[in-house]
Design a protein around this motif. Structure first.
Motif, mmCIF file in Angstrom:
data_model
loop_
_atom_site.group_PDB
_atom_site.id
_atom_site.type_symbol
_atom_site.label_atom_id
_atom_site.label_comp_id
_atom_site.label_asym_id
_atom_site.label_seq_id
_atom_site.Cartn_x
_atom_site.Cartn_y
_atom_site.Cartn_z
ATOM 1 N N LEU A 181 32.364 9.952 59.631
ATOM 2 C CA LEU A 181 33.699 9.374 59.774
ATOM 3 C C LEU A 181 34.784 10.354 59.335
ATOM 4 C CD1 LEU A 181 33.013 5.718 58.575
ATOM 5 C CD2 LEU A 181 33.283 6.553 60.912
ATOM 6 N N LEU A 182 34.508 11.142 58.288
ATOM 7 C CA LEU A 182 35.445 12.196 57.898
ATOM 8 C C LEU A 182 35.646 13.179 59.056
ATOM 9 C CD1 LEU A 182 34.397 13.164 54.244
ATOM 10 C CD2 LEU A 182 36.323 11.741 54.941
ATOM 11 N N CYS A 183 34.533 13.534 59.705
ATOM 12 C CA CYS A 183 34.591 14.450 60.852
ATOM 13 C C CYS A 183 35.412 13.860 61.991
ATOM 14 C CB CYS A 183 33.185 14.744 61.365
ATOM 15 S SG CYS A 183 32.396 16.115 60.537
ATOM 16 N N MET A 184 35.164 12.599 62.312
ATOM 17 C CA MET A 184 35.876 11.976 63.425
ATOM 18 C C MET A 184 37.370 11.929 63.163
ATOM 19 S SD MET A 184 33.876 11.428 65.904
ATOM 20 C CE MET A 184 35.119 10.598 66.895
ATOM 21 N N ASP A 185 37.755 11.698 61.923
ATOM 22 C CA ASP A 185 39.173 11.690 61.586
ATOM 23 C C ASP A 185 39.786 13.069 61.824
ATOM 24 O OD1 ASP A 185 41.515 10.309 60.427
ATOM 25 O OD2 ASP A 185 41.293 11.787 58.832
ATOM 26 N N LEU A 186 39.067 14.114 61.429
ATOM 27 C CA LEU A 186 39.548 15.479 61.653
ATOM 28 C C LEU A 186 39.588 15.811 63.145
ATOM 29 C CD1 LEU A 186 37.726 17.440 58.798
ATOM 30 C CD2 LEU A 186 40.161 16.910 58.948
ATOM 31 N N ILE A 187 38.576 15.364 63.884
ATOM 32 C CA ILE A 187 38.526 15.632 65.323
ATOM 33 C C ILE A 187 39.702 14.969 66.037
ATOM 34 C CG2 ILE A 187 37.209 15.122 67.426
ATOM 35 C CD1 ILE A 187 34.670 15.557 65.673
ATOM 36 N N PRO A 203 38.229 25.590 67.674
ATOM 37 C CA PRO A 203 38.077 24.844 66.415
ATOM 38 C C PRO A 203 36.613 24.569 66.094
ATOM 39 C CG PRO A 203 38.947 23.427 68.136
ATOM 40 C CD PRO A 203 38.975 24.808 68.675
ATOM 41 N N VAL A 204 36.263 24.762 64.822
ATOM 42 C CA VAL A 204 34.907 24.483 64.347
ATOM 43 C C VAL A 204 35.004 23.422 63.248
ATOM 44 C CG1 VAL A 204 32.776 25.424 63.413
ATOM 45 C CG2 VAL A 204 34.266 26.874 64.818
ATOM 46 N N VAL A 205 34.206 22.382 63.394
ATOM 47 C CA VAL A 205 34.182 21.299 62.406
ATOM 48 C C VAL A 205 32.841 21.342 61.691
ATOM 49 C CG1 VAL A 205 34.343 18.814 62.048
ATOM 50 C CG2 VAL A 205 35.704 19.893 63.853
ATOM 51 N N TYR A 206 32.887 21.298 60.371
ATOM 52 C CA TYR A 206 31.677 21.329 59.552
ATOM 53 C C TYR A 206 31.572 20.017 58.765
ATOM 54 C CZ TYR A 206 31.972 26.429 60.287
ATOM 55 O OH TYR A 206 32.057 27.691 60.822
ATOM 56 N N ALA A 207 30.326 19.592 58.509
ATOM 57 C CA ALA A 207 30.100 18.407 57.672
ATOM 58 C C ALA A 207 28.842 18.619 56.850
ATOM 59 C CB ALA A 207 29.961 17.156 58.541
ATOM 60 N N ILE A 227 23.439 13.349 59.578
ATOM 61 C CA ILE A 227 24.871 13.419 59.879
ATOM 62 C C ILE A 227 25.084 13.582 61.383
ATOM 63 C CG2 ILE A 227 27.020 14.673 59.517
ATOM 64 C CD1 ILE A 227 25.940 15.620 56.831
ATOM 65 N N GLY A 228 24.356 14.511 61.987
ATOM 66 C CA GLY A 228 24.540 14.802 63.403
ATOM 67 C C GLY A 228 24.295 13.607 64.292
ATOM 68 N N SER A 229 23.310 12.782 63.967
ATOM 69 C CA SER A 229 23.005 11.622 64.809
ATOM 70 C C SER A 229 24.131 10.595 64.757
ATOM 71 C CB SER A 229 21.675 10.988 64.386
ATOM 72 O OG SER A 229 21.752 10.420 63.085
ATOM 73 N N TYR A 230 24.636 10.320 63.553
ATOM 74 C CA TYR A 230 25.732 9.356 63.432
ATOM 75 C C TYR A 230 27.017 9.903 64.045
ATOM 76 C CZ TYR A 230 22.776 6.646 60.274
ATOM 77 O OH TYR A 230 21.764 5.900 59.741
ATOM 78 N N LEU A 231 27.236 11.196 63.886
ATOM 79 C CA LEU A 231 28.419 11.813 64.462
ATOM 80 C C LEU A 231 28.350 11.793 65.994
ATOM 81 C CD1 LEU A 231 31.069 13.229 64.095
ATOM 82 C CD2 LEU A 231 29.850 15.353 63.672
ATOM 83 N N ALA A 232 27.167 12.073 66.546
ATOM 84 C CA ALA A 232 26.991 12.003 68.002
ATOM 85 C C ALA A 232 27.309 10.599 68.509
ATOM 86 C CB ALA A 232 25.557 12.379 68.364
ATOM 87 N N ASN A 233 26.868 9.606 67.784
ATOM 88 C CA ASN A 233 27.134 8.216 68.155
ATOM 89 C C ASN A 233 28.632 7.936 68.202
ATOM 90 O OD1 ASN A 233 26.109 5.505 68.710
ATOM 91 N ND2 ASN A 233 26.937 4.966 66.705
ATOM 92 N N GLU A 234 29.359 8.408 67.188
ATOM 93 C CA GLU A 234 30.808 8.186 67.146
ATOM 94 C C GLU A 234 31.521 8.972 68.235
ATOM 95 O OE1 GLU A 234 32.269 5.901 65.255
ATOM 96 O OE2 GLU A 234 30.238 5.400 64.641
ATOM 97 N N LEU A 235 31.098 10.196 68.490
ATOM 98 C CA LEU A 235 31.711 11.015 69.531
ATOM 99 C C LEU A 235 31.579 10.350 70.904
ATOM 100 C CD1 LEU A 235 30.428 14.548 68.471
ATOM 101 C CD2 LEU A 235 32.832 13.860 68.562
ATOM 102 N N ILE A 236 30.375 9.902 71.211
ATOM 103 C CA ILE A 236 30.124 9.304 72.523
ATOM 104 C C ILE A 236 30.876 7.996 72.680
ATOM 105 C CG2 ILE A 236 28.303 8.172 73.877
ATOM 106 C CD1 ILE A 236 26.475 10.519 72.952
#
Length: 587
Positions: free
Chosen positions: A514-520, A438-442, A329-338
């Motif tokens: 993607l759920l995380c990115m929507d919340l972010i 804010p803290v986001v969990y996945a 999860i963290g690797s894909y989320l890092a990719n979307e964040l960047i």
């Protein structure tokens, strides 16, 4: 398409006259199924044109050329071959009514010519400036990192035009010239980021905000030095800017123009045998001997421009992010964040990337054996410019306990560990110290059963501990959000206990990210008005096929996506929330 149908359609159109079918079906090096010459009746004038009918007209429509365009007035939407740009076909659905399409194209062509001759569409030159600039003769491409500070300043460039050998024949020089690409940037880091090598020379970046429109030059003619000197009249000169050009054989000038309507355009020129003078507060380019001039098509590499194709939220990159967990999860989320524009991210993970990870992780075999946090930093810095990434390859609990990581130093904390124990520790730190960040969990569910993401802020009701409950019979702690029934042997092992893992594929991790990115995005737009749990329910086909059971939570969720207010749905039984509530009341 039958030639008689085409001829009849043209003859019946009251804006078309003198129709003649051309036996030679090629014009401007393009082959057509049919080619016609005719005249368009535009206002009171007759304009000779050619109409090319391609075989695949259902996809490309028709080509209309102004005959003898070299003698025709310079008007918008016409290229150097006289071809009219009729429609932008991006995203357009084309009907297969031949006659209807032909008449539409004729109407559009007549309107373009009429408005051009009557100067009604001059603003179109501004809106499509780049299209005309790119048609200039002897142009070269320069990839340029445009400075963030909008003022005249020195830049460095690597020039590939002049790197031809005198021994080469003219044909080789022409080939090298057409394939050459220069590079310019205001800082040395950009040369490293884009892996640019070569002799760096001095260039100049000029920023202009003219009070009148700057129009593109007529690409049918060779551009002159006067064009660029006219631009410099609108440039605020800086007497402290010392630009040494007298002893230089060539130099690059980059112009960023902000038009009166707000449109921006970047153009450039490579000049040889010139000097840049400052006289009476105005820059002026003067030639010292036979001048050489090459218009530059500027391909922008600055991050703000590159991100304009993906988002209008460039300011997001100023946020300082702590990402805990660099697994699937963290690797894909890092990719979307960047790729969303975040630059300042600290990764925490003390795990090493192993061979068995690569089929559900962003990174592949090249990074096996490296700490996941370090590997992600290396991967992103290698592929994405302008990043400020850090990696810490230690336990998050130890880092926080020993004060090596201070949570309140960050603008947002993201936990992608998928580990409830780690998340509970983090939650306790946040609520114990009253940190209003804010803290986001996945986290993922096993196999294809689903995934979850949550955003929790101290100022709102509800926390991560709210997700846990106890059985009424044995007082056993369990996850109330889970889709997977308790006491089922889903965990698998590759070798011993140290190799235990929960089976799920990369797809579910992508969904969690993607759920995380929507919340972010909602967080940063101030659209999160409570603490939220988002649960995405999978169809559970493989889960059930293997004989596993789902929870009542899964069964009760009627929609694939469920969004819950944590404070309203879960917090009544949470001891942490009760303590925080009492504390706030006392204050």
């Amino acid at each position: 398409m039958d030639a008689k149908v085409i001829r009849d359609a043209l003859l019946e159109n009251n804006m078309v006259a003198a129709v003649v079918k051309i036996n030679k079906n090629q014009y401007c090096d393009i082959s057509y199924e049919y080619l016609y010459s005719c005249e368009f009746i535009v206002d009171t004038k007759r304009i000779p044109v050619y109409i090319g009918i391609p075989i695949n007209w259902e996809q490309e429509l028709f080509d209309i050329y102004i005959e003898n365009y070299k003698e025709f007035p310079y008007i918008p939407h016409v290229d150097i071959k006289g071809k009219l740009c009729l429609f932008d076909l991006e995203g357009v659905l084309i009907d297969n009514d031949f006659v209807g399409l032909l008449y539409q194209c004729i109407d559009r062509a007549v309107l373009i010519i009429s408005d051009g001759l009557n100067r009604k569409n001059q603003i179109d030159f501004i809106q499509e400036f780049d299209a005309y600039w790119e048609q200039l003769k002897e142009h070269q491409i320069i990839k340029c990192v445009i400075p963030n500070e909008k003022k005249s300043q020195k830049i460095k460039f690597v020039d590939s035009i002049s790197n031809h050998k005198k021994s080469d024949n003219n044909i080789n020089n022409i080939k090298r010239f057409k394939n050459s690409v220069a590079f310019a940037a205001p800082d040395m880091d950009s040369f490293s980021t884009w892996q640019i090598k070569g002799t760096r020379q001095n260039g100049v970046y000029f920023y202009l905000e003219p009070n009148e429109y700057i129009y593109p030059p007529d690409p049918r003619n060779k551009i002159k030095l006067e064009y660029f000197n006219n631009l410099l009249k609108f440039c605020i000169a800086d007497k402290d800017l010392k630009i040494k050009t007298k002893n230089m054989r060539n130099t690059v000038f980059i112009f960023e123009i902000k038009q009166p309507n707000g449109d921006r355009v970047c153009i450039g020129v490579l000049l040889k045998n010139v000097i840049l003078d400052l006289k009476d507060g105005v820059y002026q380019i003067n030639n010292v001997k036979k001048i050489e001039m090459y218009p530059l098509i500027v391909t922008r590499l600055d991050k703000k421009h590159l991100m304009s194709r993906t988002s209008d939220v460039y300011c997001l990159n100023k946020k300082k992010i702590l990402l805990i967990g660099c697994g699937s999860i963290g690797s894909y989320l890092a990719n979307e964040l960047i790729r969303a524009g975040f630059e300042d991210i600290t990764f925490i993970d003390n795990d090493i990337l192993k061979e068995e990870n690569i089929f559900r992780h962003l990174l592949g075999a090249e990074y096996v054996g490296m700490y996941k946090a370090e590997a992600l930093v290396k991967y992103f810095k290698k592929n994405i410019p302008c990043l400020k990434l850090n990696s810490i390859c230690e336990s998050m609990q130890a880092l926080i306990s020993e004060h090596e990581v201070i949570l309140k130093d960050y603008d947002m904390i993201i936990s992608a560990t998928g580990n409830h124990n780690i998340n509970r520790f983090l939650n306790k730190e946040i609520y114990g110290k009253g940190i209003n960040i804010p803290v986001v969990y996945a986290w993922n569910e096993p196999l294809d059963i689903g995934c979850h993401a949550a955003v929790i802020q101290y100022k709102y009701k509800g926390c991560y501990e709210c997700f846990l409950d106890r059985t009424s019979t044995t007082d056993e702690l369990f996850d109330a959000t889970a889709y997977c029934e308790r006491e089922q042997k889903i965990i698998k092992k590759i070798a011993g206990c140290s190799s235990s893992f929960i089976p799920y594929g990369s797809t579910v991790s992508l969904k969690s990210a993607l759920l995380c990115m929507d919340l972010i995005n909602k967080l940063l737009d101030n659209r999160c008005y409570c603490n939220v749990l988002v649960s995405l329910k999978g169809d559970g086909y493989y889960f059930k096929k293997l004989g596993f059971n789902v929870t009542e939570t899964y069964k009760r969720q009627t929609e694939n996506l469920d969004i819950s207010d944590i404070g309203e749905k879960f917090s009544k039984r949470c001891e942490i929330c009760k303590q925080i509530c009492n504390y706030k009341k006392q204050r």
